[in-house]
Structures are given as structure tokens and as C-alpha cells.
Design a protein around this motif. Structure first.
Motif, mmCIF file in Angstrom:
data_model
loop_
_atom_site.group_PDB
_atom_site.id
_atom_site.type_symbol
_atom_site.label_atom_id
_atom_site.label_comp_id
_atom_site.label_asym_id
_atom_site.label_seq_id
_atom_site.Cartn_x
_atom_site.Cartn_y
_atom_site.Cartn_z
ATOM 1 N N LYS A 1 -3.581 17.195 3.353
ATOM 2 C CA LYS A 1 -2.966 15.893 3.512
ATOM 3 C C LYS A 1 -1.967 15.633 2.387
ATOM 4 O O LYS A 1 -2.325 15.654 1.211
ATOM 5 N N LEU A 2 -0.722 15.367 2.764
ATOM 6 C CA LEU A 2 0.330 15.076 1.791
ATOM 7 C C LEU A 2 0.311 13.590 1.496
ATOM 8 O O LEU A 2 0.520 12.776 2.397
ATOM 9 N N THR A 3 0.034 13.234 0.254
ATOM 10 C CA THR A 3 -0.023 11.820 -0.124
ATOM 11 C C THR A 3 1.127 11.494 -1.065
ATOM 12 O O THR A 3 1.512 12.317 -1.900
ATOM 13 N N ARG B 1 0.800 -1.218 0.000
ATOM 14 C CA ARG B 1 0.000 0.000 0.000
ATOM 15 C C ARG B 1 0.837 1.275 0.000
ATOM 16 O O ARG B 1 0.280 2.376 -0.105
ATOM 17 N N GLY B 2 2.155 1.124 0.096
ATOM 18 C CA GLY B 2 2.999 2.312 0.113
ATOM 19 C C GLY B 2 2.840 3.088 1.406
ATOM 20 O O GLY B 2 2.580 2.512 2.461
ATOM 21 N N LEU B 3 2.999 4.405 1.323
ATOM 22 C CA LEU B 3 2.889 5.278 2.491
ATOM 23 C C LEU B 3 1.454 5.756 2.636
ATOM 24 O O LEU B 3 0.902 6.372 1.727
ATOM 25 N N GLU B 4 0.886 5.516 3.784
ATOM 26 C CA GLU B 4 -0.487 5.944 4.058
ATOM 27 C C GLU B 4 -0.494 6.902 5.240
ATOM 28 O O GLU B 4 0.105 6.602 6.281
ATOM 29 N N LEU B 5 -1.170 8.011 5.094
ATOM 30 C CA LEU B 5 -1.333 8.942 6.211
ATOM 31 C C LEU B 5 -2.420 8.401 7.132
ATOM 32 O O LEU B 5 -3.547 8.151 6.699
ATOM 33 N N LEU B 6 -2.063 8.253 8.392
ATOM 34 C CA LEU B 6 -3.025 7.736 9.368
ATOM 35 C C LEU B 6 -3.771 8.877 10.047
ATOM 36 O O LEU B 6 -5.003 8.891 10.124
ATOM 37 N N ILE B 7 -3.007 9.849 10.553
ATOM 38 C CA ILE B 7 -3.598 10.935 11.319
ATOM 39 C C ILE B 7 -2.602 12.077 11.365
ATOM 40 O O ILE B 7 -1.395 11.861 11.253
ATOM 41 N N TYR B 8 -3.114 13.321 11.506
ATOM 42 C CA TYR B 8 -2.184 14.403 11.779
ATOM 43 C C TYR B 8 -2.766 15.389 12.782
ATOM 44 O O TYR B 8 -3.980 15.509 12.930
ATOM 45 N N PHE B 9 -1.864 16.044 13.482
ATOM 46 C CA PHE B 9 -2.186 16.984 14.555
ATOM 47 C C PHE B 9 -1.671 18.376 14.200
ATOM 48 O O PHE B 9 -0.644 18.522 13.539
ATOM 49 N N PHE C 1 5.894 5.635 10.525
ATOM 50 C CA PHE C 1 6.712 6.847 10.549
ATOM 51 C C PHE C 1 5.950 7.983 11.212
ATOM 52 O O PHE C 1 4.756 8.158 11.016
ATOM 53 N N CYS C 2 6.697 8.759 11.937
ATOM 54 C CA CYS C 2 6.218 10.018 12.469
ATOM 55 C C CYS C 2 6.960 11.121 11.713
ATOM 56 O O CYS C 2 8.143 10.971 11.379
ATOM 57 N N ALA C 3 6.262 12.205 11.440
ATOM 58 C CA ALA C 3 6.877 13.331 10.746
ATOM 59 C C ALA C 3 6.327 14.624 11.332
ATOM 60 O O ALA C 3 5.210 14.648 11.866
ATOM 61 N N SER C 4 7.110 15.687 11.219
ATOM 62 C CA SER C 4 6.619 16.979 11.695
ATOM 63 C C SER C 4 6.949 18.054 10.673
ATOM 64 O O SER C 4 7.833 17.882 9.819
#
Lengths: 116, 112
Positions: free
Chosen positions: B99-101, A41-49, A91-94
Motif C-alpha cells: 500500500k502506497l501511503t 486527512r490528506g490522501l487515503e487509500l480506500l481499496i486496490y485491485f 481519485f482512481c489510479a493504476s
């Protein structure tokens, strides 16, 4: 600048166990993101703050996943109960500003989770 | 779902050659970013190009953007073995709540 720090680097657990992944963003960054990476599935965004408040959690797979950001320097991603299909690199990113204003993401080195 | 798709999936070249990777995306964007990922590490931001720009340079990197074709290319000139990595394009679709995809990436191998 120490960069984004994630712990642990590797986690191996049995199905049904609770898993907690931790992240320390770069100081001064207002945005924090949790991504999951798999071959399929590659990189999936789960959630962001933003400023410790969850803005978009539409990528969280199901209720077994939860994320918190109690303060500006710490976030957790919890999986309870874990399942083998949760195996991935998390992964976590900011970032300093909202991404649309050309502020790049800074990634940690990830936590490789294996659920047996 | 992926907004961007890289092409090719894998690329193998000799040191000193140029490497070109392409990215196609589906919806209108405000900017497009390229990231590199070394094995076992997190992604590292390389370059960002805004939707009103057509070309941008950074060192040995050259990025182009064609919004009419919804595509971008990343050119690495005079490649080195240290450039071996996966390369990803990333976009924020308008109206996507910032959202950056990411695409699934191109695996570049530079042989010494």
C-alpha cells in the motif's frame, strides 16, 4: 495513451442518495487503486485491485462504501447512502506492476463529490 | 495514518530560486516516491528512489534519501512559476501489502 479516466468530474448530491464513481485505468495496467483526498486527512487509500480482484479493502470507511472491478478496463466506487462527511475528491489510479517493483501510480483527475 | 510527513507545509519563493522540501517517514521502506499535484488535477509521479540509493537526479529535480534518519528531500533548482503545485512524498512500508501511503504535502508557490 489517454491516461486514467474518471467520471464524473463533479458530483453534487443530497444526503441519503446513492453515488457511483467510475474509472477506466490505463490499458495493460494490472493494478487499480481508489484514493480519497480531504484537507483534514490528506490522501487515503480506500481499496486496490490486482487483475480485477480486490486485494486490500481495509481503507474502506464503512459498509456504505463498495467497489467493483468487473473487467480490466472498468471500476466503480459506490456510496450508498451518502453522507455529508463523504464530501471529498476521489481519485482512481493504476499501475503496471506491484509498486514495490518501482512502478509508479498514474492518477486520474478525480471526482469532486459534494454531499449536501 | 500517514507514513510520510512533508516539511514545510507551505513554501513561497521567487522564480529562479531553489526550493527544498523534506519528508520524514516512520517505518522501513523499499522505495520512496515524490509526486506533484496541480490545483484541481490528479497527482503526477516525479521520481522514485530505492532504499539502497542515496541520491537521484531527474532534470531540475534532485532527491536524497537517508534511511538512517528515515528522511528524504526534494530539491527543485531554478524554479519556475509552472512549478507552483503541491508536492507529496509516498512510501510503501514493508509488510504493508504494497500500500502506497502519502504525506499531506508541501504547497509550493513560485512567484514570477
Amino acid at each position: 495513451d489517454a491516461g486514467v479516466i474518471q467520471s464524473p468530474r463533479h458530483e453534487v448530491t443530497e444526503m441519503g442518495q446513492e453515488v457511483t464513481l467510475r474509472c477506466k485505468p490505463i490499458s495493460g495496467h494490472d493494478y487499480l487503486f481508489w484514493y480519497r483526498q480531504t484537507m483534514m486527512r490528506g490522501l487515503e487509500l480506500l481499496i486496490y485491485f490486482n487483475n480485477n480482484v480486490p486485494i486490500d479493502d481495509s481503507g474502506m470507511p464503512e459498509d456504505r462504501f463498495s467497489a467493483k472491478m468487473p473487467n480490466a478496463s472498468f471500476s466503480t466506487l459506490k456510496i450508498q447512502p451518502s453522507e455529508p462527511r463523504d464530501s471529498a475528491v476521489y481519485f482512481c489510479a493504476s499501475s503496471l506492476e506491484v509498486l514495490d517493483r518501482d512502478s509508479p501510480l498514474h492518477f486520474g483527475n478525480g471526482t469532486r463529490l459534494t454531499v449536501t | 495514518s500517514q507514513q510520510g510527513e512533508e516539511d514545510p507545509q507551505a513554501l513561497s519563493i521567487q522564480e529562479g530560486e531553489n526550493a527544498t522540501m523534506n519528508c520524514s517517514y516512520k517505518t522501513s521502506i523499499n522505495n520512496l516516491q515524490w509526486y506533484r499535484q496541480n490545483s484541481g488535477r490528479g497527482l503526477v509521479h516525479l521520481i522514485l528512489i530505492r532504499s539502497n540509493e542515496r541520491e537521484k537526479h531527474s532534470g531540475r529535480l534532485r532527491v536524497t534519501l537517508d534511511t538512517s534518519k528515515k528522511s528524504s528531500s526534494l530539491l527543485i533548482t531554478a524554479s519556475r512559476a509552472a512549478d507552483t503545485a503541491s508536492y507529496f512524498c509516498a512510501t510503501i512500508a514493508r509488510g504493508s501489502n504494497y500500500k502506497l501511503t502519502f504525506g499531506k504535502g508541501t504547497l509550493l508557490t513560485v512567484n514570477p
